[in-house]
Design a protein around this motif. Structure first.
Motif, PDB file in Angstrom:
ATOM      1  N   PRO A  98      21.393   2.061  57.734  1.00 35.01           N
ATOM      2  CA  PRO A  98      20.370   1.983  58.223  1.00 35.01           C
ATOM      3  C   PRO A  98      19.260   3.550  57.654  1.00 35.01           C
ATOM      4  O   PRO A  98      18.051   2.858  57.339  1.00 35.01           O
ATOM      5  N   ILE A  99      20.007   4.167  57.204  1.00 40.70           N
ATOM      6  CA  ILE A  99      19.511   5.440  57.116  1.00 40.70           C
ATOM      7  C   ILE A  99      19.557   4.811  55.507  1.00 40.70           C
ATOM      8  O   ILE A  99      18.535   5.412  55.153  1.00 40.70           O
ATOM      9  N   VAL A 100      20.536   5.140  54.889  1.00 38.61           N
ATOM     10  CA  VAL A 100      20.791   4.344  53.396  1.00 38.61           C
ATOM     11  C   VAL A 100      19.666   3.654  53.084  1.00 38.61           C
ATOM     12  O   VAL A 100      18.392   4.025  51.612  1.00 38.61           O
ATOM     13  N   ALA A 101      19.276   2.533  53.877  1.00 33.49           N
ATOM     14  CA  ALA A 101      18.500   1.668  54.277  1.00 33.49           C
ATOM     15  C   ALA A 101      16.896   1.896  53.887  1.00 33.49           C
ATOM     16  O   ALA A 101      16.104   1.783  52.922  1.00 33.49           O
ATOM     17  N   GLU A 102      16.724   3.357  54.588  1.00 30.33           N
ATOM     18  CA  GLU A 102      15.157   4.008  55.118  1.00 30.33           C
ATOM     19  C   GLU A 102      14.802   4.780  53.601  1.00 30.33           C
ATOM     20  O   GLU A 102      13.581   4.886  53.172  1.00 30.33           O
TER      21      GLU A 102
END
Length: 134
Positions: A98-102
């Motif tokens: 989710p960090i990379v996606a954000e």
């Protein structure tokens, strides 16, 4: 290491405790075998409900960052935190997704993202070296 809890943060208090203890371990602020405050003592020191600290400690124990012994109390494992195996790496991957996606959704370039990760990694290692030297 004194924990700094932000009551107005969107991050749950138990996660703030978990993250700060993990960061303390990563930076060398906690040594293998070092005792941590009891659930009740930490809750009283911070001024929060002891169930919140207990939730954090239970999670940290489940993930191998601390040991809880009924008579001996809470401590960092004497042999240090277990080295990541395939299962732990998969868990880290799930947490990073989710960090990379954000970052991508917010148009952060891969180069900027990698540089930020590299700088954080260096910060943690520098802190660990400083603590070892003391």
């Amino acid at each position: 290491m004194l924990l700094q809890i932000h009551l107005e943060s969107e991050e749950p208090i138990y996660m703030q405790i978990c993250n700060q203890i993990i960061e303390g371990i990563a930076k060398g602020g906690y040594s293998p075998g070092e005792k941590l405050p009891s659930v009740r003592k930490l809750a009283a020191d911070i001024g929060i409900n002891f169930h919140t600290v207990n939730k954090a400690y239970q999670r940290l124990e489940r993930e191998g960052f601390i040991e809880i012994h009924r008579k001996q109390g809470v401590s960092i494992p004497s042999q240090g935190v277990e080295i990541a195996d395939v299962t732990r790496l998969q868990t880290l991957n799930q947490k990073l997704r989710p960090i990379v996606a954000e970052a991508i959704a917010r148009s952060v370039s891969e180069q900027t993202f990698r540089q930020t990760c590299h700088e954080l990694y260096e910060e943690f290692q520098a802190s660990e070296r400083e603590n070892e030297a003391q």
